[in-house]
Design a protein around this motif. Structure first.
Motif, PDB file in Angstrom:
ATOM      1  N   HIS A 263     -41.400  24.620 -36.074  1.00  0.00           N
ATOM      2  CA  HIS A 263     -41.348  23.273 -36.827  1.00  0.00           C
ATOM      3  C   HIS A 263     -42.390  23.165 -38.055  1.00  0.00           C
ATOM      4  O   HIS A 263     -43.534  23.079 -37.963  1.00  0.00           O
ATOM      5  CB  HIS A 263     -41.832  21.742 -35.970  1.00  0.00           C
ATOM      6  CG  HIS A 263     -41.401  20.698 -36.446  1.00  0.00           C
ATOM      7  ND1 HIS A 263     -40.324  20.347 -36.378  1.00  0.00           N
ATOM      8  CD2 HIS A 263     -42.275  20.055 -37.272  1.00  0.00           C
ATOM      9  CE1 HIS A 263     -40.120  19.083 -36.945  1.00  0.00           C
ATOM     10  NE2 HIS A 263     -41.620  18.742 -37.424  1.00  0.00           N
ATOM     11  N   ARG A 264     -41.816  23.646 -39.218  1.00  0.00           N
ATOM     12  CA  ARG A 264     -42.711  23.572 -40.301  1.00  0.00           C
ATOM     13  C   ARG A 264     -42.079  22.807 -41.515  1.00  0.00           C
ATOM     14  O   ARG A 264     -40.819  22.675 -41.610  1.00  0.00           O
ATOM     15  CB  ARG A 264     -42.556  24.993 -41.143  1.00  0.00           C
ATOM     16  CG  ARG A 264     -43.623  25.990 -40.152  1.00  0.00           C
ATOM     17  CD  ARG A 264     -44.115  27.279 -40.871  1.00  0.00           C
ATOM     18  NE  ARG A 264     -44.761  28.225 -40.089  1.00  0.00           N
ATOM     19  CZ  ARG A 264     -44.386  29.100 -39.653  1.00  0.00           C
ATOM     20  NH1 ARG A 264     -43.125  29.631 -39.875  1.00  0.00           N
ATOM     21  NH2 ARG A 264     -44.823  29.952 -38.859  1.00  0.00           N
ATOM     22  N   HIS A 265     -42.958  22.144 -42.319  1.00  0.00           N
ATOM     23  CA  HIS A 265     -42.504  21.345 -43.527  1.00  0.00           C
ATOM     24  C   HIS A 265     -43.175  22.194 -44.688  1.00  0.00           C
ATOM     25  O   HIS A 265     -44.181  22.793 -44.555  1.00  0.00           O
ATOM     26  CB  HIS A 265     -42.974  19.966 -43.442  1.00  0.00           C
ATOM     27  CG  HIS A 265     -42.245  19.181 -42.225  1.00  0.00           C
ATOM     28  ND1 HIS A 265     -41.078  18.599 -42.420  1.00  0.00           N
ATOM     29  CD2 HIS A 265     -42.758  18.930 -40.965  1.00  0.00           C
ATOM     30  CE1 HIS A 265     -40.755  18.223 -41.384  1.00  0.00           C
ATOM     31  NE2 HIS A 265     -41.737  18.447 -40.282  1.00  0.00           N
TER      32      HIS A 265
ATOM     33  N   SER B 286     -45.167  20.864 -46.751  1.00  0.00           N
ATOM     34  CA  SER B 286     -46.577  20.492 -46.828  1.00  0.00           C
ATOM     35  C   SER B 286     -47.483  21.090 -45.781  1.00  0.00           C
ATOM     36  O   SER B 286     -48.818  21.047 -45.971  1.00  0.00           O
ATOM     37  CB  SER B 286     -46.704  18.866 -46.630  1.00  0.00           C
ATOM     38  OG  SER B 286     -46.417  18.592 -45.267  1.00  0.00           O
ATOM     39  N   HIS B 287     -46.883  21.753 -44.729  1.00  0.00           N
ATOM     40  CA  HIS B 287     -47.565  22.561 -43.850  1.00  0.00           C
ATOM     41  C   HIS B 287     -48.777  23.470 -44.380  1.00  0.00           C
ATOM     42  O   HIS B 287     -50.011  23.343 -44.036  1.00  0.00           O
ATOM     43  CB  HIS B 287     -47.151  22.931 -42.704  1.00  0.00           C
ATOM     44  CG  HIS B 287     -46.333  22.107 -41.858  1.00  0.00           C
ATOM     45  ND1 HIS B 287     -45.717  22.220 -40.800  1.00  0.00           N
ATOM     46  CD2 HIS B 287     -46.499  20.644 -41.756  1.00  0.00           C
ATOM     47  CE1 HIS B 287     -45.382  21.163 -40.287  1.00  0.00           C
ATOM     48  NE2 HIS B 287     -45.878  20.234 -40.890  1.00  0.00           N
TER      49      HIS B 287
ATOM     50  N   ASP C  40     -40.869  10.998 -43.021  1.00  0.00           N
ATOM     51  CA  ASP C  40     -39.857  11.386 -44.058  1.00  0.00           C
ATOM     52  C   ASP C  40     -38.951  12.435 -43.814  1.00  0.00           C
ATOM     53  O   ASP C  40     -37.795  12.151 -43.898  1.00  0.00           O
ATOM     54  CB  ASP C  40     -40.588  11.888 -45.311  1.00  0.00           C
ATOM     55  CG  ASP C  40     -41.553  10.752 -46.262  1.00  0.00           C
ATOM     56  OD1 ASP C  40     -41.335   9.497 -45.634  1.00  0.00           O
ATOM     57  OD2 ASP C  40     -42.330  11.143 -46.781  1.00  0.00           O
ATOM     58  N   HIS C  41     -39.303  13.381 -42.824  1.00  0.00           N
ATOM     59  CA  HIS C  41     -38.348  14.423 -42.576  1.00  0.00           C
ATOM     60  C   HIS C  41     -37.774  14.554 -41.085  1.00  0.00           C
ATOM     61  O   HIS C  41     -36.851  15.259 -41.018  1.00  0.00           O
ATOM     62  CB  HIS C  41     -38.785  15.928 -42.858  1.00  0.00           C
ATOM     63  CG  HIS C  41     -39.450  15.808 -44.518  1.00  0.00           C
ATOM     64  ND1 HIS C  41     -40.684  15.656 -45.000  1.00  0.00           N
ATOM     65  CD2 HIS C  41     -38.554  16.024 -45.513  1.00  0.00           C
ATOM     66  CE1 HIS C  41     -40.661  15.754 -46.366  1.00  0.00           C
ATOM     67  NE2 HIS C  41     -39.336  16.202 -46.750  1.00  0.00           N
ATOM     68  N   CYS C  42     -38.413  14.007 -40.242  1.00  0.00           N
ATOM     69  CA  CYS C  42     -38.084  14.133 -38.893  1.00  0.00           C
ATOM     70  C   CYS C  42     -37.370  13.073 -38.375  1.00  0.00           C
ATOM     71  O   CYS C  42     -36.640  13.039 -37.267  1.00  0.00           O
ATOM     72  CB  CYS C  42     -39.300  14.437 -38.039  1.00  0.00           C
ATOM     73  SG  CYS C  42     -39.824  16.047 -38.408  1.00  0.00           S
TER      74      CYS C  42
ATOM     75  N   ASP D 245     -45.239  12.804 -43.777  1.00  0.00           N
ATOM     76  CA  ASP D 245     -44.271  13.935 -43.782  1.00  0.00           C
ATOM     77  C   ASP D 245     -43.223  13.899 -42.461  1.00  0.00           C
ATOM     78  O   ASP D 245     -42.150  13.964 -43.032  1.00  0.00           O
ATOM     79  CB  ASP D 245     -45.016  15.314 -43.841  1.00  0.00           C
ATOM     80  CG  ASP D 245     -44.227  16.198 -44.263  1.00  0.00           C
ATOM     81  OD1 ASP D 245     -43.253  16.046 -45.456  1.00  0.00           O
ATOM     82  OD2 ASP D 245     -44.012  17.462 -43.909  1.00  0.00           O
ATOM     83  N   HIS D 246     -43.867  13.916 -41.407  1.00  0.00           N
ATOM     84  CA  HIS D 246     -42.947  13.545 -40.327  1.00  0.00           C
ATOM     85  C   HIS D 246     -42.144  12.527 -40.155  1.00  0.00           C
ATOM     86  O   HIS D 246     -40.819  12.718 -39.977  1.00  0.00           O
ATOM     87  CB  HIS D 246     -43.813  13.502 -38.768  1.00  0.00           C
ATOM     88  CG  HIS D 246     -43.101  13.260 -37.627  1.00  0.00           C
ATOM     89  ND1 HIS D 246     -42.516  14.144 -37.257  1.00  0.00           N
ATOM     90  CD2 HIS D 246     -42.884  12.305 -37.019  1.00  0.00           C
ATOM     91  CE1 HIS D 246     -41.819  13.923 -36.320  1.00  0.00           C
ATOM     92  NE2 HIS D 246     -42.082  12.604 -35.922  1.00  0.00           N
TER      93      HIS D 246
END
Length: 85
Positions: free
Chosen positions: A5-7, A9-10, A64-66, A61-62
């Motif tokens: 699980h990567r974004h 921003s990581h 926004d994306h998950c 970020d979570h």
């Protein structure tokens, strides 16, 4: 098998946290060497702020994306995340 699980921003978060880790080691050295408490507290506050900023970025970020399915699990995730902010 656990899914990776990567974004985007990581990588930046990893850099920030490694930097904060180095600063925290410096704070420990300051305490061990008997540096003035006021100086040590200022450095410790900087570490705390860096970690808090990284946590906030990760959570945003979570969100926004998950999240976004609109189901009960999203609501539970948001409630859990709200406790961390």
């Amino acid at each position: 098998m656990l899914e990776i699980h990567r974004h985007a921003s990581h990588p930046d978060l990893v850099k920030r946290l490694k930097r904060a880790s180095g600063h925290l080691r410096h704070v420990v050295e300051m305490i061990e060497s008997g540096r003035p408490c006021a100086e040590t507290a200022v450095q410790l506050q900087a570490v705390e702020r860096a970690i808090t900023a990284a946590k906030r970025t990760l959570i945003h970020d979570h969100i926004d994306h998950c999240l976004g399915r609109g189901d009960d699990q999203d609501i539970a995730d948001l409630r859990a995340l709200a406790k961390l902010l």
